[in-house]
Scaffold this active site. Structure first.
Site, mmCIF file in Angstrom:
data_model
loop_
_atom_site.group_PDB
_atom_site.id
_atom_site.type_symbol
_atom_site.label_atom_id
_atom_site.label_comp_id
_atom_site.label_asym_id
_atom_site.label_seq_id
_atom_site.Cartn_x
_atom_site.Cartn_y
_atom_site.Cartn_z
ATOM 1 C CG ASP A 107 -2.016 -0.963 1.249
ATOM 2 O OD1 ASP A 107 -2.646 -1.148 2.296
ATOM 3 O OD2 ASP A 107 -2.248 -1.584 0.198
ATOM 4 C CD GLU A 150 -6.987 3.083 2.175
ATOM 5 O OE1 GLU A 150 -6.931 2.659 1.001
ATOM 6 O OE2 GLU A 150 -7.320 2.372 3.137
ATOM 7 C CG ASP A 192 -7.932 2.503 -2.201
ATOM 8 O OD1 ASP A 192 -6.882 2.031 -1.726
ATOM 9 O OD2 ASP A 192 -9.067 2.169 -1.817
ATOM 10 C CB ILE A 249 -3.827 -1.962 -2.203
ATOM 11 C CG1 ILE A 249 -2.451 -2.163 -2.819
ATOM 12 C CG2 ILE A 249 -4.584 -3.300 -2.208
ATOM 13 C CD1 ILE A 249 -1.675 -3.328 -2.220
ATOM 14 C CG ASP A 250 -10.741 -0.394 -3.510
ATOM 15 O OD1 ASP A 250 -11.031 -0.306 -2.307
ATOM 16 O OD2 ASP A 250 -11.589 -0.511 -4.412
ATOM 17 C CB THR A 260 -6.699 -4.729 2.208
ATOM 18 O OG1 THR A 260 -6.703 -3.318 2.011
ATOM 19 C CG2 THR A 260 -5.435 -5.152 2.885
ATOM 20 C CB SER A 264 -11.172 -4.050 -5.167
ATOM 21 O OG SER A 264 -11.240 -4.631 -6.461
ATOM 22 N NE ARG A 292 -19.147 -0.116 -0.495
ATOM 23 C CZ ARG A 292 -18.207 -1.062 -0.445
ATOM 24 N NH1 ARG A 292 -18.194 -2.026 -1.346
ATOM 25 N NH2 ARG A 292 -17.281 -1.047 0.475
ATOM 26 C CG ASP A 317 -12.729 2.906 -0.703
ATOM 27 O OD1 ASP A 317 -11.723 2.371 -1.190
ATOM 28 O OD2 ASP A 317 -12.924 3.023 0.519
HETATM 29 N N1 LIG Z 1 -17.690 -1.054 7.382
HETATM 30 C C1 LIG Z 1 -17.417 -0.859 6.096
HETATM 31 N N2 LIG Z 1 -18.427 -0.685 5.225
HETATM 32 C C2 LIG Z 1 -18.163 -0.497 3.918
HETATM 33 N N3 LIG Z 1 -16.918 -0.471 3.394
HETATM 34 C C3 LIG Z 1 -15.865 -0.649 4.219
HETATM 35 C C4 LIG Z 1 -16.063 -0.863 5.601
HETATM 36 N N4 LIG Z 1 -14.869 -1.015 6.188
HETATM 37 C C5 LIG Z 1 -13.945 -0.878 5.210
HETATM 38 N N5 LIG Z 1 -14.535 -0.672 4.010
HETATM 39 C C6 LIG Z 1 -13.884 -0.417 2.722
HETATM 40 O O1 LIG Z 1 -14.504 -1.114 1.678
HETATM 41 C C7 LIG Z 1 -13.577 -1.192 0.594
HETATM 42 C C8 LIG Z 1 -13.621 -2.538 -0.041
HETATM 43 O O2 LIG Z 1 -14.902 -2.791 -0.431
HETATM 44 P P1 LIG Z 1 -15.285 -4.242 -0.925
HETATM 45 O O3 LIG Z 1 -15.491 -5.065 0.295
HETATM 46 O O4 LIG Z 1 -16.521 -4.037 -1.724
HETATM 47 O O5 LIG Z 1 -14.158 -4.702 -1.737
HETATM 48 C C9 LIG Z 1 -12.223 -0.930 1.160
HETATM 49 O O6 LIG Z 1 -11.777 0.289 0.686
HETATM 50 C C10 LIG Z 1 -12.466 -0.907 2.654
HETATM 51 O O7 LIG Z 1 -11.662 -0.014 3.321
HETATM 52 P P2 LIG Z 1 -10.137 -0.393 3.714
HETATM 53 O O8 LIG Z 1 -9.325 -0.135 2.471
HETATM 54 O O9 LIG Z 1 -9.774 0.536 4.778
HETATM 55 O O10 LIG Z 1 -10.135 -1.857 4.110
HETATM 56 MG MG LIG Z 2 -10.340 1.017 -0.679
HETATM 57 MG MG LIG Z 3 -6.740 0.842 0.157
HETATM 58 MG MG LIG Z 4 -7.192 0.278 3.590
#
Ligand SMILES: Nc1ncnc2c1ncn2[C@@H]1O[C@H](COP(=O)(O)O)[C@@H](O)[C@H]1OP(=O)(O)O
Ligand SMILES: [Mg+2]
Ligand SMILES: [Mg+2]
Ligand SMILES: [Mg+2]
Length: 351
Positions: A48, A71, A143, A145-146, A148, A259, A276, A289
């Site tokens: 990241d 991010e 972002d 890495i979207d 993770t 992602s 979503r 995101d």
């Molecule tokens: N409680 C939450 N509700 C919705 N999205 C979230 C939540 N917690 C983290 N995310 C973020 O959702 C994104 C991924 O979405 P998806 O699950 O659809 O792939 C990531 O950017 C993640 O953040 P992070 O990068 O901080 O982990």
């Molecule tokens: Mg993300």
């Molecule tokens: Mg990220």
């Molecule tokens: Mg993150």
């Protein structure tokens, strides 16, 4: 006369391509050491941070006065005890920045052999992502890495970069190193970069040889639609999605992936609906995101709104503000989905 934002697009694609190469290489090294399967998050942090360092270094060289809403920040890296982490980040970032010039790369962006950066320069580059966003002016969202969790699983993740002007997304780029180039050949060549410029349409290029193809959401019969949704049950209300799916008469099972690769899939017709809905309404979605994905959907012939049918606002700050969920689909399908969402919500309220 060149098209508006053509330089920005060229720079953004070059930056995302290098970040994708970096993250893929981190993953390939990780599987061998098994760190990945143990769920140790630190190597992901390395990927990241390094990807953000690389993209921000390139943006800062090409567009020195543009702020960046990224991010990550380098505060933890500047602490005592983070030396090993810092060394790895310098190594990985410089490997990416000094790789030979590829298609569309220009040496004036500070790329290519001999263009190493110091630790301080790279930490400062990461911290260039500290912009707070807002309604006025031109800025990037990143972002590095979207998804993770997807990255850890060897599944889908994305490097996402967007240019936002006065709260309006003008350019969106999404790099998906693990996404099949052609969805009907899931075991075929993987690695694509999607890009969209406001008013100019959307396209996909392969990471390996920069082959281009236009991207648009084809008309799909309702029975062929399916929902694209998160892998993570904590990120979206998947049981609500199931109800909406039933109300729409959808028979295909949902496609779950991490992602903004979901937006990319919807944009090229692998799916039909991205829904979503929040599990926790207190969670505010971040602009990095969704900015790239939102424009990609619009330029591919789709509509993206919250569940009340209102456009997403990328000019509030680092987040999208109050969370009413996200609904994206081709224009003709979007209205039906919104209606089904309202019905499912009323049914839930009546319980
Ligand atoms: N409680 C939450 N509700 C919705 N999205 C979230 C939540 N917690 C983290 N995310 C973020 O959702 C994104 C991924 O979405 P998806 O699950 O659809 O792939 C990531 O950017 C993640 O953040 P992070 O990068 O901080 O982990
Ligand atoms: Mg993300
Ligand atoms: Mg990220
Ligand atoms: Mg993150």
């Amino acid at each position: 006369m060149s098209l508006q934002y053509s330089t920005e697009k060229q720079v953004a694609i070059a930056a995302v391509r290098r970040a994708c190469a970096l993250t893929s290489s981190v993953f390939n090294k990780l599987v061998k050491t098994e760190t990945l399967t143990k769920g140790d998050k630190s190597p992901v942090t390395i990927a990241d941070y390094s990807a953000q360092a690389v993209v921000n270094t390139i943006l800062s060289k090409a567009f020195p006065s543009d702020p960046i809403v990224g991010e990550e920040d380098a505060a933890d890296l500047r602490q005592d005890g983070a030396e090993t982490l810092r060394n790895r980040i310098v190594e990985l970032s410089n490997e990416a920045l000094t790789a030979d010039l590829g298609v569309g790369d220009l040496a004036e962006w500070g790329l290519g052999p001999g263009k190493e950066r110091t630790l301080e320069q790279l930490l400062d580059a990461i911290d260039r992502g500290n912009d707070q966003g807002g309604p006025i002016g031109r800025r990037w969202s990143l972002d590095p890495i979207d998804g993770t969790k997807g990255f850890l699983r060897g599944g889908q993740y994305a490097v996402c970069l967007a240019l936002i002007v006065d709260g309006d997304v003008k350019l969106g780029v999404i790099g998906c190193p693990n996404l099949p180039v052609n969805s009907i050949e899931p075991e075929g060549l993987k690695g694509c970069i999607f890009s969209a410029v406001k008013g100019q349409g959307a396209e996909q290029i392969t990471i390996s040889d920069a082959k281009r193809s236009p991207v648009f959401i084809p008309p799909l019969e309702p029975r062929m639609l399916n929902l694209l949704e998160s892998m993570e049950a904590a990120h979206a209300d998947l049981s609500f999605n199931q109800q909406v799916s039933e109300l729409l008469g959808i028979t295909r099972p949902p496609t779950r992936m991490d992602s903004q690769a979901k937006y990319a899939c919807l944009a090229r017709g692998d799916g039909g609906v991205y829904l979503r809905m929040p599990i926790n309404p207190e969670y505010q979605e971040k602009i990095w995101d969704h900015a790239s994905g939102a424009l990609l959907i619009q330029e591919a012939g789709g509509v993206i709104t919250n569940s009340l049918g209102k456009p997403l606002d990328f000019g509030i700050g680092r987040t999208l503000g109050k969370n009413y969920g996200i609904v994206a689909a081709r224009k003709d399908v979007h209205a039906q989905v919104l209606e089904a969402v309202q019905k499912a919500r009323s049914a839930q309220a009546a319980l």
